[in-house]
Design a protein around this motif. Structure first.
Motif, mmCIF file in Angstrom:
data_model
loop_
_atom_site.group_PDB
_atom_site.id
_atom_site.type_symbol
_atom_site.label_atom_id
_atom_site.label_comp_id
_atom_site.label_asym_id
_atom_site.label_seq_id
_atom_site.Cartn_x
_atom_site.Cartn_y
_atom_site.Cartn_z
ATOM 1 N N ILE A 166 94.768 103.807 -42.399
ATOM 2 C CA ILE A 166 93.916 104.957 -42.075
ATOM 3 C C ILE A 166 93.548 104.829 -40.597
ATOM 4 O O ILE A 166 92.923 103.842 -40.206
ATOM 5 C CB ILE A 166 92.638 104.948 -42.933
ATOM 6 C CG1 ILE A 166 93.008 104.932 -44.428
ATOM 7 C CG2 ILE A 166 91.738 106.138 -42.598
ATOM 8 C CD1 ILE A 166 91.834 104.592 -45.342
ATOM 9 N N LYS B 281 97.511 107.637 -42.892
ATOM 10 C CA LYS B 281 96.568 108.746 -43.028
ATOM 11 C C LYS B 281 95.763 108.884 -41.736
ATOM 12 O O LYS B 281 95.074 107.955 -41.332
ATOM 13 C CB LYS B 281 95.618 108.472 -44.200
ATOM 14 C CG LYS B 281 94.698 109.633 -44.475
ATOM 15 C CD LYS B 281 93.811 109.417 -45.679
ATOM 16 C CE LYS B 281 92.947 110.656 -45.880
ATOM 17 N NZ LYS B 281 91.914 110.452 -46.901
ATOM 18 N N ILE C 129 92.761 110.465 -39.569
ATOM 19 C CA ILE C 129 91.441 111.078 -39.766
ATOM 20 C C ILE C 129 90.841 111.421 -38.394
ATOM 21 O O ILE C 129 91.295 110.915 -37.370
ATOM 22 C CB ILE C 129 90.474 110.170 -40.566
ATOM 23 C CG1 ILE C 129 90.217 108.849 -39.844
ATOM 24 C CG2 ILE C 129 91.025 109.910 -41.971
ATOM 25 C CD1 ILE C 129 89.111 107.992 -40.477
ATOM 26 N N LEU D 185 83.305 104.822 -44.041
ATOM 27 C CA LEU D 185 84.577 105.474 -43.702
ATOM 28 C C LEU D 185 85.623 105.190 -44.776
ATOM 29 O O LEU D 185 86.351 106.089 -45.204
ATOM 30 C CB LEU D 185 85.084 104.963 -42.345
ATOM 31 C CG LEU D 185 84.422 105.560 -41.113
ATOM 32 C CD1 LEU D 185 84.713 104.717 -39.883
ATOM 33 C CD2 LEU D 185 84.910 107.002 -40.898
ATOM 34 N N GLU D 186 85.677 103.958 -45.213
ATOM 35 C CA GLU D 186 86.649 103.615 -46.258
ATOM 36 C C GLU D 186 86.354 104.416 -47.527
ATOM 37 O O GLU D 186 87.263 104.980 -48.145
ATOM 38 C CB GLU D 186 86.638 102.114 -46.545
ATOM 39 C CG GLU D 186 87.687 101.768 -47.597
ATOM 40 C CD GLU D 186 87.602 100.348 -48.149
ATOM 41 O OE1 GLU D 186 87.081 99.451 -47.473
ATOM 42 O OE2 GLU D 186 88.063 100.164 -49.292
ATOM 43 N N ASN E 75 84.989 107.232 -47.817
ATOM 44 C CA ASN E 75 85.284 108.654 -47.655
ATOM 45 C C ASN E 75 86.773 108.955 -47.564
ATOM 46 O O ASN E 75 87.190 110.077 -47.873
ATOM 47 C CB ASN E 75 84.601 109.190 -46.388
ATOM 48 C CG ASN E 75 83.087 109.202 -46.525
ATOM 49 O OD1 ASN E 75 82.562 109.130 -47.643
ATOM 50 N ND2 ASN E 75 82.372 109.258 -45.411
ATOM 51 N N HIS E 76 87.573 107.989 -47.130
ATOM 52 C CA HIS E 76 88.965 108.323 -46.803
ATOM 53 C C HIS E 76 90.029 107.560 -47.574
ATOM 54 O O HIS E 76 91.182 107.987 -47.609
ATOM 55 C CB HIS E 76 89.201 108.133 -45.299
ATOM 56 C CG HIS E 76 88.371 109.052 -44.456
ATOM 57 N ND1 HIS E 76 88.600 110.399 -44.389
ATOM 58 C CD2 HIS E 76 87.293 108.816 -43.668
ATOM 59 C CE1 HIS E 76 87.706 110.953 -43.586
ATOM 60 N NE2 HIS E 76 86.903 110.015 -43.137
ATOM 61 N N ARG E 77 89.688 106.425 -48.138
ATOM 62 C CA ARG E 77 90.733 105.638 -48.807
ATOM 63 C C ARG E 77 91.230 106.361 -50.051
ATOM 64 O O ARG E 77 90.431 106.856 -50.852
ATOM 65 C CB ARG E 77 90.197 104.253 -49.187
ATOM 66 C CG ARG E 77 91.254 103.387 -49.841
ATOM 67 C CD ARG E 77 90.821 101.940 -49.928
ATOM 68 N NE ARG E 77 91.831 101.152 -50.613
ATOM 69 C CZ ARG E 77 91.773 99.838 -50.764
ATOM 70 N NH1 ARG E 77 90.738 99.166 -50.267
ATOM 71 N NH2 ARG E 77 92.723 99.196 -51.411
ATOM 72 N N GLU E 78 92.561 106.407 -50.212
ATOM 73 C CA GLU E 78 93.153 107.101 -51.364
ATOM 74 C C GLU E 78 94.049 106.206 -52.206
ATOM 75 O O GLU E 78 94.410 106.564 -53.320
ATOM 76 C CB GLU E 78 93.973 108.308 -50.878
ATOM 77 C CG GLU E 78 93.093 109.438 -50.391
ATOM 78 C CD GLU E 78 93.885 110.602 -49.828
ATOM 79 O OE1 GLU E 78 93.500 111.751 -50.072
ATOM 80 O OE2 GLU E 78 94.900 110.347 -49.131
ATOM 81 N N LEU F 92 91.748 100.042 -41.594
ATOM 82 C CA LEU F 92 91.173 101.165 -40.844
ATOM 83 C C LEU F 92 91.331 100.871 -39.361
ATOM 84 O O LEU F 92 91.076 99.741 -38.929
ATOM 85 C CB LEU F 92 89.681 101.283 -41.146
ATOM 86 C CG LEU F 92 89.307 101.974 -42.451
ATOM 87 C CD1 LEU F 92 87.989 101.431 -42.962
ATOM 88 C CD2 LEU F 92 89.185 103.473 -42.231
#
Ligand SMILES: [Zn+2]
Ligand SMILES: [Zn+2]
Length: 239
Positions: free
Chosen positions: A43, A77, A79, A95-96, A98-101, A114
């Motif tokens: 990310i 990814k 961001i 942040l993780e 909110n964004h980790r998938e 990240l």
């Protein structure tokens, strides 16, 4: 009668797997007993994507240390860059969240990196933190600090700096040193936490600090695991 877990429960279980302390999953990452492949989610904030060469070097490190017969999958990814002056570990965890998938699922174990557009809030003067492993599968790289200290006169090339810091943080989630992977020979520099006492080793404490800059200049090689660290990985399920 068995009751199937509802979606929410399984989500919670997946998240819980990734909220353990650093080194907790060392054996799962190293061995092929429960997990046959590894997914690496990268990310990155816009403008702070790591170089292809550093990613290739990380892949080589994983291939040479971990038993993952079904291979390595990379997921990138991008961001939005946040433009913050500095980031705390709590900021990083948010942040993780909110964004980790990518999460560990069936026989695939997921880890994430990240890459941030700002420095760590733990920097003090010339003492810098370049990266940090903060959960069992989570690592952060302060990519702006790497970009700012590479490529110029008397500075290392960016990919060398990235490779060194990424591989070092990955070494921590592999349980080094004495952080989930038991030591075969004593080689922990306990005064500096979970690090190796060999100043040439990838797991020496100075590797994730600004002290590494001058050591990587010119033709200086990228640090690798020394014999003691390699032995620990081997004895704890790795190659
Ligand atoms: Zn370290
Ligand atoms: Zn070592």
């Amino acid at each position: 009668m068995t009751v199937p877990a509802c979606k929410k429960d399984s989500d919670r279980r997946i998240k819980k797997f990734h909220r353990q302390e650093v080194g907790h999953s060392a054996r799962d990452i190293l061995s092929d007993k429960d997990y046959k492949s590894i997914s690496v989610e990268i990310i990155f904030m816009s403008g702070f994507r790591p170089t292809d060469q550093a990613i290739e070097n990380l892949k080589q490190l994983i291939t040479s240390t971990c038993n993952k017969p079904d291979g390595i999958r990379l997921v990138f990814k991008e961001i939005t860059a946040q433009g913050k002056t500095s980031y705390s570990i709590d900021d990083v965890k948010t942040l993780e969240n909110n964004h980790r998938e990518e999460f560990t699922y069936k026989k695939d174990l997921a880890v994430c990196f990240l890459f941030l557009d700002g420095p760590s809030n733990e920097n003090q003067g010339s003492s810098m933190v370049l990266g940090h492993a903060y959960y069992n599968t989570s690592m952060v790289i302060y990519e702006k600090s790497l970009q700012d200290n590479s490529g110029g006169f008397g500075e290392p090339e960016l990919y060398k700096l990235e490779t060194t810091v990424m591989n070092h943080e990955f070494g921590h989630i592999l349980g080094l040193v004495n952080l989930g992977s038991a030591m075969y020979n004593l080689h922990q520099d306990a005064a500096h936490g979970s690090h190796c006492d060999n100043s040439n080793c990838l797991m020496h404490w100075e590797v994730e600090t600004g002290s590494i800059f001058s050591n990587l200049v010119g033709n200086s090689p990228i640090p690798v695991f020394d014999q003691n660290c390699l032995r620990d990985l081997h004895e704890n399920g790795g190659k």
